[in-house]
Design a protein around this motif. Structure first.
Motif, PDB file in Angstrom:
ATOM      1  N   VAL A  11       2.965  -4.926  -9.064  1.00 55.92           N
ATOM      2  CA  VAL A  11       1.691  -4.580  -9.707  1.00 55.92           C
ATOM      3  C   VAL A  11       0.918  -3.482  -8.976  1.00 55.92           C
ATOM      4  O   VAL A  11       0.235  -2.674  -9.624  1.00 55.92           O
ATOM      5  N   PRO A  12       0.967  -3.385  -7.618  1.00 59.89           N
ATOM      6  CA  PRO A  12       0.253  -2.279  -6.961  1.00 59.89           C
ATOM      7  C   PRO A  12       0.620  -0.901  -7.491  1.00 59.89           C
ATOM      8  O   PRO A  12      -0.214   0.016  -7.477  1.00 59.89           O
ATOM      9  N   VAL A  13       1.844  -0.753  -7.979  1.00 55.78           N
ATOM     10  CA  VAL A  13       2.239   0.515  -8.593  1.00 55.78           C
ATOM     11  C   VAL A  13       1.379   0.793  -9.825  1.00 55.78           C
ATOM     12  O   VAL A  13       0.888   1.917 -10.026  1.00 55.78           O
ATOM     13  N   LEU A  14       1.184  -0.223 -10.630  1.00 56.51           N
ATOM     14  CA  LEU A  14       0.364  -0.075 -11.837  1.00 56.51           C
ATOM     15  C   LEU A  14      -1.098   0.148 -11.485  1.00 56.51           C
ATOM     16  O   LEU A  14      -1.797   0.921 -12.141  1.00 56.51           O
ATOM     17  N   GLY A  53      -9.240  -2.323  -2.096  1.00 59.38           N
ATOM     18  CA  GLY A  53      -9.175  -3.362  -3.117  1.00 59.38           C
ATOM     19  C   GLY A  53      -7.796  -3.991  -3.206  1.00 59.38           C
ATOM     20  O   GLY A  53      -7.665  -5.215  -3.347  1.00 59.38           O
ATOM     21  N   GLY A  54      -6.757  -3.158  -3.103  1.00 61.60           N
ATOM     22  CA  GLY A  54      -5.386  -3.676  -3.127  1.00 61.60           C
ATOM     23  C   GLY A  54      -5.083  -4.551  -1.936  1.00 61.60           C
ATOM     24  O   GLY A  54      -4.407  -5.581  -2.058  1.00 61.60           O
ATOM     25  N   ALA A  55      -5.595  -4.147  -0.768  1.00 59.50           N
ATOM     26  CA  ALA A  55      -5.382  -4.948   0.446  1.00 59.50           C
ATOM     27  C   ALA A  55      -6.072  -6.302   0.330  1.00 59.50           C
ATOM     28  O   ALA A  55      -5.522  -7.337   0.729  1.00 59.50           O
ATOM     29  N   LEU A  64       0.826  -1.209   0.000  1.00 60.71           N
ATOM     30  CA  LEU A  64       0.000   0.000   0.000  1.00 60.71           C
ATOM     31  C   LEU A  64       0.861   1.261   0.000  1.00 60.71           C
ATOM     32  O   LEU A  64       0.458   2.300  -0.536  1.00 60.71           O
ATOM     33  N   VAL A  65       2.043   1.163   0.591  1.00 67.55           N
ATOM     34  CA  VAL A  65       2.969   2.296   0.607  1.00 67.55           C
ATOM     35  C   VAL A  65       3.391   2.668  -0.808  1.00 67.55           C
ATOM     36  O   VAL A  65       3.681   3.831  -1.103  1.00 67.55           O
TER      37      VAL A  65
END
Length: 309
Positions: A162-165, A62-64, A36-37
């Protein structure tokens, strides 16, 4: 390599509080925090300011859920080796706080929930990227690479990028060079972050027949690889400056934090060469601080013009 499967663990009868804590443990919360960071600052960069806060909240939730699903699947699939390794001996499926069936259902619910959540509340590109991250971590890393090759964390680590994207696509509903460069930063950062951990828990991974680089190679080789990937990480971070027109905050942070990360990496290699006492966890913790500081700068830098008088 095959790992001997031990007798099934008898499930404990525990209270609601411990059950909730066990389910949370399945999601690997510390990993989620780090993911998340890297998401929220990229949303600020994509917006060029503060995005809609409801969008930020929806994306982070959603990411979590997505990361939690991947973590739960990992705990389910790796429950046999988790019972062998001391580092993972307190996980819920090892202790019997949760049954295998409970963990598998939980993983599916989180995974499907994350995709629907992101698709309905953010956009379907972000949802597709969430699905890709789960598949990379669960199938490519956990099921295919982890027990077969020391390159497991290199390619399997792409899931953590992928969280960056997702953060960028949540704001723009598209991708571009800036998020791809940041994807590269996290991709290149993952090996020098994780390989020191494999050095620290070499006996653990060896007993579980998991061919982490720290198991199949000596300290000098691991140290050298850490140095090479650290240099590649810092170099990639500097590419963002001209591509995304980053200012003094990000530029100074990328240079100074990068120099510190390189120092710690070279220190590990130097100690390995001298056959002295190696402190791999120092690099492990330093790498977390480096990535956190770098991405905080990613989020702060676009906000600087708003504070000029």
């Amino acid at each position: 390599m095959d790992v001997a499967v031990e007798a099934p663990v008898v499930q404990q009868h525990i209270g609601l509080k411990r059950t909730v804590r066990a389910y949370i443990a399945l999601t690997k919360p510390r990993v989620i925090e780090l993911l998340l960071v890297t998401t929220a600052p990229v949303m600020i960069l994509a917006q060029g300011g503060i995005p809609n806060l409801w969008l930020v909240l929806a994306t982070l939730v959603g990411g979590a859920l997505s990361a939690g699903s991947a973590g739960a699947f990992n705990c389910y699939i790796d429950r046999d080796i988790d019972r062998v390794m001391k580092r993972t001996s307190s996980r819920p499926l090892v202790t019997g706080e949760l049954s295998d069936r409970q963990a598998l259902i939980f993983a599916w619910v989180l995974g499907i929930g994350s995709i629907l959540w992101l698709g309905l509340l953010v956009n379907w590109l972000s949802a597709a990227l969430s699905l890709a991250a789960i598949l990379i971590y669960v199938v490519l890393y956990t099921m295919v690479l982890k027990r077969r090759t020391p390159q497991n964390i290199v390619w399997g680590g792409a899931a953590g990028c992928v969280p960056v994207l997702i953060g960028w696509s949540a704001v723009t509903n598209s991708l571009g060079w800036a998020p791809l460069i940041l994807f590269g930063v996290v991709f290149l950062w993952t090996p020098p972050h994780y390989w020191p951990l494999s050095m620290r828990y070499r006996d653990d991974y060896s007993s579980a027949s998991v061919p982490m680089l720290g198991v199949v190679r000596g300290r000098m080789i691991v140290g050298l690889q850490v140095v090479l990937y650290a240099w590649a990480t810092v170099a990639c971070s500097l590419l963002l400056i001209p591509v995304a027109h980053m200012g003094i905050v990000y530029t100074a942070t990328a240079v100074l934090a990068g120099a510190w990360f390189l120092y710690e990496s070279h220190r590990l290699y130097s100690m390995a060469i001298r056959h002295g006492k190696v402190s791999p966890m120092r690099v492990f913790h330093s790498s977390i601080t480096y990535l956190t500081v770098l991405f905080v700068a990613v989020g702060v830098d676009p906000l600087v013009p708003f504070f000029r008088f």
